[in-house]
Motif scaffolding. Structure first.
Motif, PDB file in Angstrom:
ATOM      1  N   THR A 174     -56.063 -31.796-101.488  1.00  0.00           N
ATOM      2  CA  THR A 174     -55.439 -31.188-100.425  1.00  0.00           C
ATOM      3  C   THR A 174     -54.951 -30.476 -99.953  1.00  0.00           C
ATOM      4  N   ILE A 175     -55.289 -29.785 -98.866  1.00  0.00           N
ATOM      5  CA  ILE A 175     -54.183 -27.721 -98.600  1.00  0.00           C
ATOM      6  C   ILE A 175     -54.658 -28.246 -97.506  1.00  0.00           C
ATOM      7  N   ALA A 176     -53.004 -28.053 -97.188  1.00  0.00           N
ATOM      8  CA  ALA A 176     -52.859 -28.276 -95.194  1.00  0.00           C
ATOM      9  C   ALA A 176     -51.721 -27.247 -95.045  1.00  0.00           C
ATOM     10  N   THR A 177     -51.949 -26.781 -94.178  1.00  0.00           N
ATOM     11  CA  THR A 177     -51.021 -25.753 -93.040  1.00  0.00           C
ATOM     12  C   THR A 177     -50.971 -26.421 -91.924  1.00  0.00           C
ATOM     13  N   GLY A 178     -50.116 -25.702 -91.519  1.00  0.00           N
ATOM     14  CA  GLY A 178     -49.405 -26.018 -89.659  1.00  0.00           C
ATOM     15  C   GLY A 178     -49.698 -24.925 -88.802  1.00  0.00           C
ATOM     16  N   THR A 179     -49.740 -25.743 -87.554  1.00  0.00           N
ATOM     17  CA  THR A 179     -49.406 -24.743 -86.501  1.00  0.00           C
ATOM     18  C   THR A 179     -48.515 -25.312 -85.323  1.00  0.00           C
ATOM     19  N   THR A 180     -48.613 -24.152 -84.379  1.00  0.00           N
ATOM     20  CA  THR A 180     -48.408 -25.257 -82.843  1.00  0.00           C
ATOM     21  C   THR A 180     -49.281 -24.585 -82.242  1.00  0.00           C
ATOM     22  N   CYS A 181     -49.825 -24.775 -81.364  1.00  0.00           N
ATOM     23  CA  CYS A 181     -51.030 -24.928 -80.411  1.00  0.00           C
ATOM     24  C   CYS A 181     -50.393 -24.639 -78.819  1.00  0.00           C
ATOM     25  N   ALA A 182     -49.282 -23.981 -78.674  1.00  0.00           N
ATOM     26  CA  ALA A 182     -48.265 -24.042 -77.179  1.00  0.00           C
ATOM     27  C   ALA A 182     -49.230 -22.562 -76.962  1.00  0.00           C
ATOM     28  N   TYR A 183     -49.987 -21.696 -77.932  1.00  0.00           N
ATOM     29  CA  TYR A 183     -50.117 -20.844 -76.869  1.00  0.00           C
ATOM     30  C   TYR A 183     -51.555 -20.377 -78.036  1.00  0.00           C
ATOM     31  N   LEU A 184     -52.172 -19.570 -78.513  1.00  0.00           N
ATOM     32  CA  LEU A 184     -53.494 -18.906 -79.697  1.00  0.00           C
ATOM     33  C   LEU A 184     -52.928 -18.713 -80.387  1.00  0.00           C
ATOM     34  N   GLY A 185     -51.333 -17.278 -79.320  1.00  0.00           N
ATOM     35  CA  GLY A 185     -50.677 -17.235 -81.364  1.00  0.00           C
ATOM     36  C   GLY A 185     -51.733 -15.273 -81.154  1.00  0.00           C
ATOM     37  N   ASP A 186     -51.146 -15.209 -82.326  1.00  0.00           N
ATOM     38  CA  ASP A 186     -51.664 -13.496 -82.119  1.00  0.00           C
ATOM     39  C   ASP A 186     -52.170 -13.682 -83.648  1.00  0.00           C
ATOM     40  N   GLU A 187     -52.703 -11.836 -84.386  1.00  0.00           N
ATOM     41  CA  GLU A 187     -53.606 -11.832 -85.506  1.00  0.00           C
ATOM     42  C   GLU A 187     -52.699 -11.609 -86.723  1.00  0.00           C
ATOM     43  N   ARG A 188     -51.193 -12.122 -86.607  1.00  0.00           N
ATOM     44  CA  ARG A 188     -50.408 -12.354 -87.717  1.00  0.00           C
ATOM     45  C   ARG A 188     -50.413 -13.874 -88.129  1.00  0.00           C
ATOM     46  N   ASN A 189     -50.573 -14.518 -87.905  1.00  0.00           N
ATOM     47  CA  ASN A 189     -50.368 -15.531 -88.400  1.00  0.00           C
ATOM     48  C   ASN A 189     -51.935 -16.745 -88.962  1.00  0.00           C
ATOM     49  N   LEU A 190     -52.890 -15.982 -88.326  1.00  0.00           N
ATOM     50  CA  LEU A 190     -53.986 -16.136 -88.802  1.00  0.00           C
ATOM     51  C   LEU A 190     -54.716 -15.872 -90.347  1.00  0.00           C
ATOM     52  N   ARG A 191     -53.635 -14.704 -91.134  1.00  0.00           N
ATOM     53  CA  ARG A 191     -53.336 -14.944 -92.461  1.00  0.00           C
ATOM     54  C   ARG A 191     -53.370 -15.986 -92.981  1.00  0.00           C
ATOM     55  N   GLU A 192     -51.950 -17.228 -92.899  1.00  0.00           N
ATOM     56  CA  GLU A 192     -52.113 -18.368 -93.776  1.00  0.00           C
ATOM     57  C   GLU A 192     -52.951 -19.397 -93.507  1.00  0.00           C
ATOM     58  N   TYR A 193     -53.511 -19.156 -92.649  1.00  0.00           N
ATOM     59  CA  TYR A 193     -55.441 -20.668 -92.319  1.00  0.00           C
ATOM     60  C   TYR A 193     -56.635 -19.462 -93.398  1.00  0.00           C
ATOM     61  N   LEU A 194     -56.530 -18.342 -92.953  1.00  0.00           N
ATOM     62  CA  LEU A 194     -57.317 -17.820 -94.140  1.00  0.00           C
ATOM     63  C   LEU A 194     -56.937 -17.553 -95.780  1.00  0.00           C
ATOM     64  N   LEU A 195     -56.107 -17.708 -96.168  1.00  0.00           N
ATOM     65  CA  LEU A 195     -55.729 -18.405 -96.933  1.00  0.00           C
ATOM     66  C   LEU A 195     -55.753 -19.104 -97.448  1.00  0.00           C
ATOM     67  N   ALA A 196     -55.653 -19.591 -97.172  1.00  0.00           N
ATOM     68  CA  ALA A 196     -55.841 -21.307 -97.400  1.00  0.00           C
ATOM     69  C   ALA A 196     -57.129 -21.769 -97.460  1.00  0.00           C
ATOM     70  N   PHE A 249     -58.247 -21.902 -80.905  1.00  0.00           N
ATOM     71  CA  PHE A 249     -57.835 -21.546 -81.686  1.00  0.00           C
ATOM     72  C   PHE A 249     -58.824 -21.944 -83.736  1.00  0.00           C
ATOM     73  N   LEU A 250     -59.580 -23.393 -82.511  1.00  0.00           N
ATOM     74  CA  LEU A 250     -60.279 -24.111 -83.924  1.00  0.00           C
ATOM     75  C   LEU A 250     -61.959 -22.795 -83.161  1.00  0.00           C
ATOM     76  N   ASP A 251     -61.954 -22.653 -82.205  1.00  0.00           N
ATOM     77  CA  ASP A 251     -63.420 -22.001 -81.882  1.00  0.00           C
ATOM     78  C   ASP A 251     -62.975 -20.689 -83.296  1.00  0.00           C
TER      79      ASP A 251
END
Length: 167
Positions: A21-43, A117-119
């Motif tokens: 199991t690989i897990a990450t986390g976020t807060t979907c208060a807004y779409l965010g920016d490219e800087r936080n995409l690294r975590e999900y793409l790395l996972a 976010f998922l899109d």
């Protein structure tokens, strides 16, 4: 460290595990920016490498949708439109799962951004299973753990004081 060397560390770590199991986390208060995409793409890279080696891999992204909306998130979420900032500013401090989205009052603020976010991740070939933390609480999934924390409060406080004296 090369990407292959990095991934090899994970392949070695889970060599004897059939299911991972690989897990990450976020807060979907807004779409965010490219800087936080690294975590999900790395996972996702780790997920793909493990799957190629024959592992069954579950990839989860937990949305901390009980997080309170803050003013900065509000401004970004409504594209700094003054009328919307003013309208929704009273919601700052409330959990984003409890705020209705202005474009569709049938859905929560967090649900609107979860879809975006998922899109966004899907366009990059990344497909985690998104889990709403508020829904886990609603279903009582965390109840036994919350109970243990409350029952062990003095031990937990003593541990924190001993190990993190400046906390």
């Amino acid at each position: 460290m090369t990407d292959q060397h990095f991934l090899q560390n994970y392949l070695d770590r889970f060599r004897d595990e059939h299911t991972v199991t690989i897990a990450t986390g976020t807060t979907c208060a807004y779409l965010g920016d490219e800087r936080n995409l690294r975590e999900y793409l790395l996972a996702d890279s780790i997920v793909q490498a493990l799957r190629q080696e024959g592992h069954v891999v579950h990839y989860y992204c937990f949305d901390d949708d009980l997080d309170p909306l803050n003013y900065r998130q509000l401004r970004v979420a409504v594209n700094k439109q003054p009328d919307l900032v003013e309208k929704f500013e009273p919601n700052c401090g409330k959990p984003i799962c409890d705020i209705r989205w202005p474009g569709n009052p049938k859905i929560a603020w967090s649900q609107h951004f979860e879809k975006l976010f998922l899109d966004r991740l899907k366009k990059l070939g990344c497909n985690p299973n998104l889990i709403s933390v508020s829904k886990l609480y609603e279903r009582g999934i965390y109840a036994p753990y919350v109970k243990q924390v409350l029952l062990q409060e003095s031990r937990i406080r003593a541990f924190v004081e001993e190990n993190f004296p400046t906390y």
